[in-house]
Design an enzyme around this catalytic site. Structure first.
Site, PDB file in Angstrom:
ATOM      1  CE1 TYR A  86      32.946  40.465  41.128  1.00  0.00           C
ATOM      2  CE2 TYR A  86      34.179  41.841  39.585  1.00  0.00           C
ATOM      3  CZ  TYR A  86      33.174  40.917  39.837  1.00  0.00           C
ATOM      4  OH  TYR A  86      32.414  40.436  38.803  1.00  0.00           O
ATOM      5  CB  SER A  89      35.221  40.262  35.958  1.00  0.00           C
ATOM      6  OG  SER A  89      35.033  41.658  36.073  1.00  0.00           O
TER       7      SER A  89
END
Length: 254
Positions: free
Chosen positions: A158, A145
């Protein structure tokens, strides 16, 4: 040379592929000739997605198992290898998102985010790699990500998980490269998906994103497929330990 991106005869397990980006990756690899193993936490959703792929002419199988539970993962990978055949390509795609201010983040939600986004990559890769090592061949792709490199408010666990997956990718590369296994990551920028629905619908955020990203738009999920095909194919046989940022130039800009 003309068959560099051909995946005929290859078998790919994609975690969390009953929907979203995982399903698009399954379609993309399948249309390049790969045999697809769809994974979801429920067998019913996995079978439904596999049937959609079969309707498109793709050879597909369904395996429902929880990627965060070591016992289920061990049994599932052994079962796939013994009944379907060798796993040539693994894409660790399963992921979830939760949003809370850091000081208010519930411990249970922290654990869920870390387990799905980080621990599952370790568990599934470890079992698949054991089989790949005996064959001295394999491709492992971890979906990372922008938060593998950048922080953002309300999603600290996250970012912690995706940062860990970046380093897991590199560590796995170092240990598995001698066995002719390539381990790389794909790091999407901001894509218009179900996971980012709240942000897509936030006009203020979208305008900030357009100014922050040289391409000045949200990414389209199908734009991730090309990188996955490249990293799954013989075209990437000497590419190892890298993250491919598919982000419209966002990480390059200040």
């Amino acid at each position: 040379m003309k068959n560099l991106f051909n995946l005929n005869g290859k078998r790919a397990l994609i975690t969390g592929s009953a929907q979203g980006i995982g399903f698009l990756l399954a379609q993309g690899l399948g249309h390049q000739g790969a045999e697809i193993i769809v994974n979801d936490i429920t067998q019913e959703r996995a079978e439904s997605a596999a049937q959609q792929l079969r309707d498109e002419g793709i050879t597909a199988h369904a395996f429902g198992f929880n990627v965060t539970l070591s016992g289920e993962v061990t049994n599932a990978i052994a079962n796939i290898e013994n009944t379907i055949g060798p796993i040539d390509i693994l894409i660790n795609n399963a992921g979830i998102q939760r949003r809370y201010p850091f000081t208010e983040f519930p411990e249970s939600e922290w654990d869920a985010v870390i387990n799905v986004n980080q621990k599952s990559v370790f568990l599934v890769s470890q079992q698949v790699a054991k089989f790949m090592m005996t064959r001295k061949a394999g491709k492992i792709i971890n979906i990372c990500s922008m938060q593998s490199e950048l922080g953002r408010e309300t999603i600290t666990p996250y970012a912690a998980a995706k940062g860990a997956v970046k380093m897991l990718t590199r560590g796995m590369c170092v240990e598995l490269a001698p066995y002719n296994i390539q381990v790389n990551g794909i790091a999407p920028g901001y894509f218009d998906t179900a996971m980012t629905k709240a942000l897509v619908e936030n006009e203020e955020f979208s305008q900030w994103l357009f100014k922050r990203t040289p391409a000045a738009r949200w990414g389209k999920p199908e734009e991730l497929v090309g990188s996955a095909i490249f990293l799954s194919s013989s075209a990437s046989n000497f590419v190892n330990g890298h993250l491919v940022f598919v982000d419209g130039g966002m990480l390059a800009a200040v």
